[in-house]
Structure formats: structure tokens, C-alpha cells
Design a protein around this motif. Structure first.
Motif, mmCIF file in Angstrom:
data_model
loop_
_atom_site.group_PDB
_atom_site.id
_atom_site.type_symbol
_atom_site.label_atom_id
_atom_site.label_comp_id
_atom_site.label_asym_id
_atom_site.label_seq_id
_atom_site.Cartn_x
_atom_site.Cartn_y
_atom_site.Cartn_z
ATOM 1 N N GLN A 175 0.835 -1.199 0.000
ATOM 2 C CA GLN A 175 0.000 0.000 0.000
ATOM 3 C C GLN A 175 0.879 1.261 0.000
ATOM 4 N N TYR A 176 0.365 2.313 -0.633
ATOM 5 C CA TYR A 176 1.131 3.553 -0.731
ATOM 6 C C TYR A 176 1.345 4.212 0.636
ATOM 7 N N TRP A 177 0.406 4.033 1.571
ATOM 8 C CA TRP A 177 0.526 4.767 2.828
ATOM 9 C C TRP A 177 1.731 4.342 3.647
ATOM 10 N N THR A 178 2.342 3.191 3.297
ATOM 11 C CA THR A 178 3.550 2.777 4.009
ATOM 12 C C THR A 178 4.735 3.689 3.707
ATOM 13 N N MET A 179 4.619 4.487 2.651
ATOM 14 C CA MET A 179 5.673 5.450 2.340
ATOM 15 C C MET A 179 5.548 6.718 3.179
ATOM 16 N N ILE A 180 4.429 6.880 3.889
ATOM 17 C CA ILE A 180 4.176 8.126 4.626
ATOM 18 C C ILE A 180 4.053 7.899 6.128
ATOM 19 N N LEU A 181 3.107 7.059 6.535
ATOM 20 C CA LEU A 181 2.773 6.955 7.955
ATOM 21 C C LEU A 181 3.910 6.438 8.838
ATOM 22 N N PRO A 182 4.679 5.403 8.453
ATOM 23 C CA PRO A 182 5.745 4.940 9.353
ATOM 24 C C PRO A 182 6.792 5.996 9.678
ATOM 25 N N SER A 183 6.956 6.987 8.810
ATOM 26 C CA SER A 183 7.953 8.039 9.049
ATOM 27 C C SER A 183 7.318 9.421 9.027
ATOM 28 N N ALA A 184 6.057 9.504 9.420
ATOM 29 C CA ALA A 184 5.335 10.771 9.307
ATOM 30 C C ALA A 184 5.785 11.805 10.322
ATOM 31 N N VAL A 185 6.308 11.374 11.466
ATOM 32 C CA VAL A 185 6.639 12.299 12.539
ATOM 33 C C VAL A 185 8.092 12.103 12.945
ATOM 34 N N SER A 186 8.799 13.210 13.066
ATOM 35 C CA SER A 186 10.163 13.211 13.576
ATOM 36 C C SER A 186 10.175 13.917 14.934
ATOM 37 N N VAL A 187 10.576 13.182 15.964
ATOM 38 C CA VAL A 187 10.598 13.761 17.311
ATOM 39 C C VAL A 187 11.572 14.927 17.384
ATOM 40 N N PHE A 188 12.682 14.810 16.700
ATOM 41 C CA PHE A 188 13.656 15.909 16.700
ATOM 42 C C PHE A 188 13.036 17.185 16.149
ATOM 43 N N ASN A 189 12.302 17.077 15.036
ATOM 44 C CA ASN A 189 11.650 18.254 14.463
ATOM 45 C C ASN A 189 10.608 18.828 15.415
ATOM 46 N N ILE A 190 9.884 17.962 16.124
ATOM 47 C CA ILE A 190 8.898 18.440 17.095
ATOM 48 C C ILE A 190 9.574 19.209 18.211
ATOM 49 N N LEU A 191 10.692 18.721 18.698
ATOM 50 C CA LEU A 191 11.399 19.403 19.776
ATOM 51 C C LEU A 191 11.939 20.755 19.319
ATOM 52 N N VAL A 192 12.422 20.807 18.070
ATOM 53 C CA VAL A 192 12.905 22.092 17.544
ATOM 54 C C VAL A 192 11.756 23.094 17.457
ATOM 55 N N MET A 193 10.619 22.666 16.932
ATOM 56 C CA MET A 193 9.468 23.544 16.831
ATOM 57 C C MET A 193 8.943 23.932 18.207
ATOM 58 N N ARG A 194 8.953 22.997 19.139
ATOM 59 C CA ARG A 194 8.496 23.304 20.501
ATOM 60 C C ARG A 194 9.358 24.395 21.134
ATOM 61 N N GLY A 195 10.678 24.289 20.971
ATOM 62 C CA GLY A 195 11.553 25.322 21.518
ATOM 63 C C GLY A 195 11.292 26.688 20.920
ATOM 64 N N PHE A 196 10.995 26.721 19.622
ATOM 65 C CA PHE A 196 10.712 27.999 18.971
ATOM 66 C C PHE A 196 9.371 28.552 19.419
ATOM 67 N N PHE A 197 8.359 27.689 19.513
ATOM 68 C CA PHE A 197 7.040 28.138 19.962
ATOM 69 C C PHE A 197 7.091 28.647 21.403
ATOM 70 N N SER A 198 7.931 28.020 22.227
ATOM 71 C CA SER A 198 8.025 28.424 23.636
ATOM 72 C C SER A 198 8.601 29.819 23.800
ATOM 73 N N SER A 199 9.346 30.290 22.791
ATOM 74 C CA SER A 199 9.962 31.621 22.889
ATOM 75 C C SER A 199 9.013 32.747 22.495
ATOM 76 N N THR A 200 7.771 32.412 22.131
ATOM 77 C CA THR A 200 6.805 33.464 21.825
ATOM 78 C C THR A 200 6.548 34.322 23.057
ATOM 79 N N ALA A 201 6.519 35.626 22.878
ATOM 80 C CA ALA A 201 6.380 36.543 24.014
ATOM 81 C C ALA A 201 5.092 36.247 24.799
ATOM 82 N N PRO A 202 5.171 36.009 26.102
ATOM 83 C CA PRO A 202 3.954 35.749 26.889
ATOM 84 C C PRO A 202 2.972 36.918 26.862
ATOM 85 N N GLU A 203 3.498 38.140 26.691
ATOM 86 C CA GLU A 203 2.612 39.297 26.658
ATOM 87 C C GLU A 203 1.646 39.231 25.483
ATOM 88 N N LEU A 204 2.153 38.751 24.323
ATOM 89 C CA LEU A 204 1.281 38.621 23.159
ATOM 90 C C LEU A 204 0.174 37.604 23.407
#
Length: 314
Positions: free
Chosen positions: A158-187
Motif C-alpha cells: 500500500q502507498y501509505w507505508t511510504m508516509i505513515l511509518p515516518s510521518a513524525v520526527s521527534v527531533f523536528n517536534i522538539l525544535v518547533m516546541r523550543g521555537f514556539f516556547s519563545s513566543t512573548a507571553p505578553e502577546l
């Protein structure tokens, strides 16, 4: 005026006390920087130039060059004509494009939502989910358990085996989380006082001020999906479902004949012009490079614009 009130002159800051990136370089330093830049560009552009030129060269020109062509000789487009008249190759190109677009969209959606949830301290299961994700970066079931799970779920072939098994990278999530956390709390506080919910905050504040990381992670996911071939070798036994990278892997690296092309190691005749096997191989390599080369300038524009927004964020 007493001795205690006499201002003490500070010694001038020595040049070597300044950060390395702020020091002025002399003519020799500037020359070395320019030479280094030229060498790096040559290491990237010369092989690319040779690959593209070889893909347009005839068998005679390749024989004269003894391999990859660096000096233009007799040119032809028969290699590309052969590729685009090969239904299997054109289908694999469409498969690669579809997998890249759908996979990148799904991965960015899941990664963005997960990273934003983990960036909000006090959210439900925040710490436990974060620890669980980090653990998966260092420990995994391995190749055989992954294959058994995918096949048990009906993914073999099936084609979805090319997407779902590697759909999420934890490293990329952690990088994005660190960037999102730096958003100014005042905003965020101001948005909540105005009645904005979490979805509105994510869409109107966090994402617009996080364009650099979104552009980088999008490019990472897109390149990963475009270059993926191992999952196809594992889960797609039908060569009619292969992406372009599998054709490239088997035909260029393994030396196999292109499926459905009838090309042998000595080349073949198309009309009155001989098509070189090396020319066909380099044409396939060129096709795999074009989408990334075309997409990168548009992503680079977002890099620059996003960096300006991110620089004043908070």
C-alpha cells in the motif's frame, strides 16, 4: 578634587578581545574567505554541471570524455525522451511528487499541533508525553518489529507505508516546541484577554512569528519524503508503485536495466541516435534534483522574511 574622585581612564579594548565575527580582516583574510567560497561553490556546481551535461550527451561524447562529460560535445535529448516515453518512469515521478506533497502536509500538521501543545506549560499530559517522545529518539523496536506491525495492519503493498511509518520526527517536534516556547507571553496574554482561543492564538500569533522554523522543518520533511526509497523496497513489491528514487537506486547505483526501457549496458538506438546508458542514468539523477532545486528558492524567501519577524518577536 581628591585622588578618589579622579576618573581612571580605561585601557583601549584590544582587537583580539572582540568576538571573532566582529574582527576586521586584512587583505589576506579577505582573500582566503573568497577562495574558500569559490572552492565550496566549485565542489557543488561542477559535479552538478557535469551530471546535467552528461545527461544531454551522446554515446560518442561520453566515450571521448571517458565517463562524465565536462566539455560540451555532441548533445541530444534522446535520454529524456526515452525516460518520458517510459510509462513506468513517468508514473514513478508522479508517485514521488504525490508522496512528497501529502507526506509533508501531514507531517507538518501533526508536528505543529504536537509542538504547540507541548510548548504550553501546564497542558494535559505535557510532561509525560514529552518524556515519552524523547525516549523514542533513543530506543526503537527495530526493523523486523516495524515490518511485522506494518504488514499486520495491512500495509504491505500500500502507498501509505511510504508516509505513515515516518510521518513524525521527534527531533523536528522538539525544535518547533523550543521555537514556539519563545513566543512573548505578553502577546499570548493580550490575545486571551481579547477572547482568542488556542486555535486562534496558534493561527494568528504563533505561526506567523515562527516562519523560520516552519520553513526549515517543511524543507526537512519534503527532502526526506522525496529521497525516501527504503520503505518502498520493504513494502512495495509491485514495481508499478515504486517512487522515482527506487528507480534511481536500482538503475543508477545497482546497475540494473531500467524497467521497461530495454536499455542494455552498451546503450540502444533510438531512431538514428545512440542513447548511452550513462546518459540515461544521469538524466534520472537530474530529474530527482529538479524539484528540490525549484522549490528551495521559494522556501529561501520565507527564510529571510521569517527571520525578520522572528528577530523582533518578544
Amino acid at each position: 578634587m581628591t585622588a578618589d574622585t579622579v576618573p581612571v581612564a580605561r585601557p583601549p579594548r584590544r582587537r583580539h578581545d572582540a568576538p571573532a565575527w566582529q574582527e576586521r580582516t586584512g587583505p589576506v583574510g579577505q582573500g582566503l574567505k573568497g577562495l574558500t567560497l569559490v572552492v565550496v561553490c566549485a565542489l557543488i556546481l561542477v559535479p552538478l554541471y557535469s551530471i546535467i551535461l552528461t545527461s544531454f550527451s551522446t554515446q560518442a561524447a561520453i566515450n571521448e570524455a571517458g565517463g562524465l562529460v565536462t566539455v560540451p560535445g555532441e548533445l541530444t535529448i534522446e535520454a529524456y525522451r526515452q525516460i518520458f516515453t517510459n510509462q513506468l518512469v513517468t508514473h514513478s515521478l508522479l508517485v514521488s511528487l504525490a508522496i512528497t506533497v501529502i507526506g509533508t502536509t501531514l507531517s507538518m500538521l501533526v508536528s505543529t499541533l504536537c509542538a504547540y501543545g507541548l510548548s504550553r506549560h501546564g497542558s494535559f499530559g505535557h510532561r509525560g508525553i514529552l518524556i515519552f517522545l524523547v525516549v523514542t529518539m533513543f530506543f526503537s523496536g527495530g526493523l523486523i518489529p516495524s515490518f511485522l506491525v506494518v504488514t499486520a495492519l495491512g500495509g504491505y503493498g500500500q502507498y501509505w507505508t511510504m508516509i505513515l511509518p515516518s510521518a513524525v520526527s521527534v527531533f523536528n517536534i522538539l525544535v518547533m516546541r523550543g521555537f514556539f516556547s519563545s513566543t512573548a507571553p505578553e502577546l499570548l496574554d493580550a490575545a486571551r484577554m481579547d477572547g482568542a482561543g488556542e486555535w486562534r492564538i496558534l493561527r494568528s500569533i504563533v505561526l506567523p512569528t515562527s516562519r523560520p522554523v516552519l520553513a526549515v522543518i517543511t524543507l526537512f520533511y519534503a527532502v526526506g519524503y522525496w529521497n525516501s526509497f527504503f520503505n518502498a523496497l520493504l513494502y512495495l513489491p509491485d514495481n508499478g508503485k515504486w517512487p522515482l528514487q527506487v528507480i534511481l537506486y536500482l538503475y543508477t547505483l545497482q546497475g540494473a536495466s531500467m524497467p521497461g526501457s530495454g536499455v542494455t549496458g552498451t546503450g540502444q538506438y533510438a531512431g538514428h541516435q545512440q542513447i548511452a546508458t550513462l546518459s540515461l542514468q544521469m538524466a534520472v539523477v537530474t530529474l530527482t534534483l529538479i524539484p528540490i532545486l525549484v522549490a528551495y528558492p521559494f522556501v529561501q524567501r520565507h527564510f529571510t522574511k521569517g527571520m525578520l519577524v522572528g528577530a523582533i518577536k518578544g
